[in-house]
Design an enzyme around this catalytic site. Structure first.
Site, PDB file in Angstrom:
ATOM      1  N   PRO A   1       1.025   0.052  -4.607  1.00 12.38           N
ATOM      2  CA  PRO A   1       1.537   0.422  -5.938  1.00 12.38           C
ATOM      3  C   PRO A   1       1.187  -0.660  -6.964  1.00 12.38           C
ATOM      4  CG  PRO A   1       3.267   0.556  -4.280  1.00 12.38           C
ATOM      5  CD  PRO A   1       2.082  -0.074  -3.614  1.00 12.38           C
ATOM      6  N   GLU A   2       0.788  -0.236  -8.114  1.00 13.72           N
ATOM      7  CA  GLU A   2       0.468  -1.174  -9.186  1.00 13.72           C
ATOM      8  C   GLU A   2       1.532  -1.056 -10.278  1.00 13.72           C
ATOM      9  OE1 GLU A   2      -3.685  -1.012 -10.358  1.00 13.72           O
ATOM     10  OE2 GLU A   2      -4.257  -0.249  -8.387  1.00 13.72           O
TER      11      GLU A   2
END
Ligand SMILES: [Zn+2]
Length: 293
Positions: free
Chosen positions: A2-3
């Protein structure tokens, strides 16, 4: 992994269930995630109120009434489910696969808001940590983080200064959390495409000789912000009507211009190029050699 946009969307999904609520009961179903959970984890946070839920880079920061901060990271495969009034939501549509195996539910928060918040993480690269608020800036995980890309301080001058003298590629520089916090492989590819800059270009070439930001740095800052804001908007819009999409892939994929689109036509107007995949530092880079220089 996840960013920033996914983490921010998760934060927004957790906020109504957590902020102002007390931990009534905390289940730590195993002693460790990526690292051991804090000693006496459940006992230490039960009874405390979450006074605010923030984010720094890819970290979620829950301020607690004790003066500690509960720092949470999703790792590679972590996700939260929020169950309230018999319904359940999973904040943020992730590009990465999410598990629907309840055997990977490792930490469960029962909140006074009535919500049950479950952290699921099959690969266990996520972690939770308690840090006194006044020590947060000195924490090893926090102190080396670069500026928030959506914050006011992030501009062409700051980015150019961080890249000046760097012999690495522009892509590697943007992935470096010391240069800017929260970007990963996907949004770096997307931002570079929007800015029409080659991922192979030397990082130092966005700075002029005196270290100031040049026109490329301006373009890049604008592109990074735009890409992140768009992704947050997409993630946010999925919150409303969204139930248990565990394991479902590719929501953001529709919105990618180049990421994972090898062989596709470049979406830049009038370009006509083809998206190419190369490997940089062991990871795939997607870009258009025709318009990204
Ligand atoms: Zn192109």
């Amino acid at each position: 992994m996840p960013e920033l946009p996914e983490v921010e969307t998760v934060r927004r999904g957790l906020e109504p269930a957590m902020e102002g609520a007390r931990f009534v009961k905390v289940e730590a179903r195993r002693p460790d995630l990526r690292w051991p959970l804090p000693k006496d984890f459940s006992r230490r946070i039960e009874g405390l109120v979450v006074t605010g839920l923030g984010r720094r880079g890819k970290y979620l920061l829950a301020d607690l009434s004790s003066g500690d901060v509960l720092l949470m990271h999703l790792g590679m495969s972590g996700s939260f489910r929020v169950a309230v009034n018999g319904g359940e939501t999973t904040p943020a549509e992730f590009h990465h696969e999410r598990s629907n195996d309840f055997g990977h539910d490792h930490v469960v928060f029962h909140m006074s808001s009535g919500a049950t918040i479950t952290f699921n993480d099959p690969r266990r690269f996520g972690f939770m940590k308690l840090v006194p608020r006044h020590d947060l800036d000195r924490d090893p995980l926090m102190r080396s983080l670069g500026p928030e890309p959506l914050g006011n301080a992030f501009d062409a001058a700051l980015l150019a200064n961080a890249c000046a003298g760097k012999k690495t590629s522009l892509k590697a520089a943007l992935l470096d959390q010391k240069v800017v916090a929260g970007l990963g492989n996907i949004y770096v590819c997307e931002a570079l495409h929007r800015a029409r800059l080659s991922p192979k270009r030397r990082a130092s070439t966005i700075a002029s000789r005196n270290g100031a930001g040049n026109e490329r740095a301006e373009r890049l800052v604008e592109a990074v912000r735009a890409v992140l804001n768009d992704a947050i908007k997409q993630g946010g819009s999925s919150l409303r009507d969204h139930r248990q999409t565990t394991g479902e892939l590719g929501y953001f994929q529709h919105h990618f211009r180049v990421y994972d689109r090898e062989g596709a036509r470049c979406p830049t107007k009038g370009c006509g190029g083809t998206v190419k995949r190369i490997v940089q530092s062991g990871r795939s880079t997607f870009f258009c050699p025709a318009c990204q220089k």
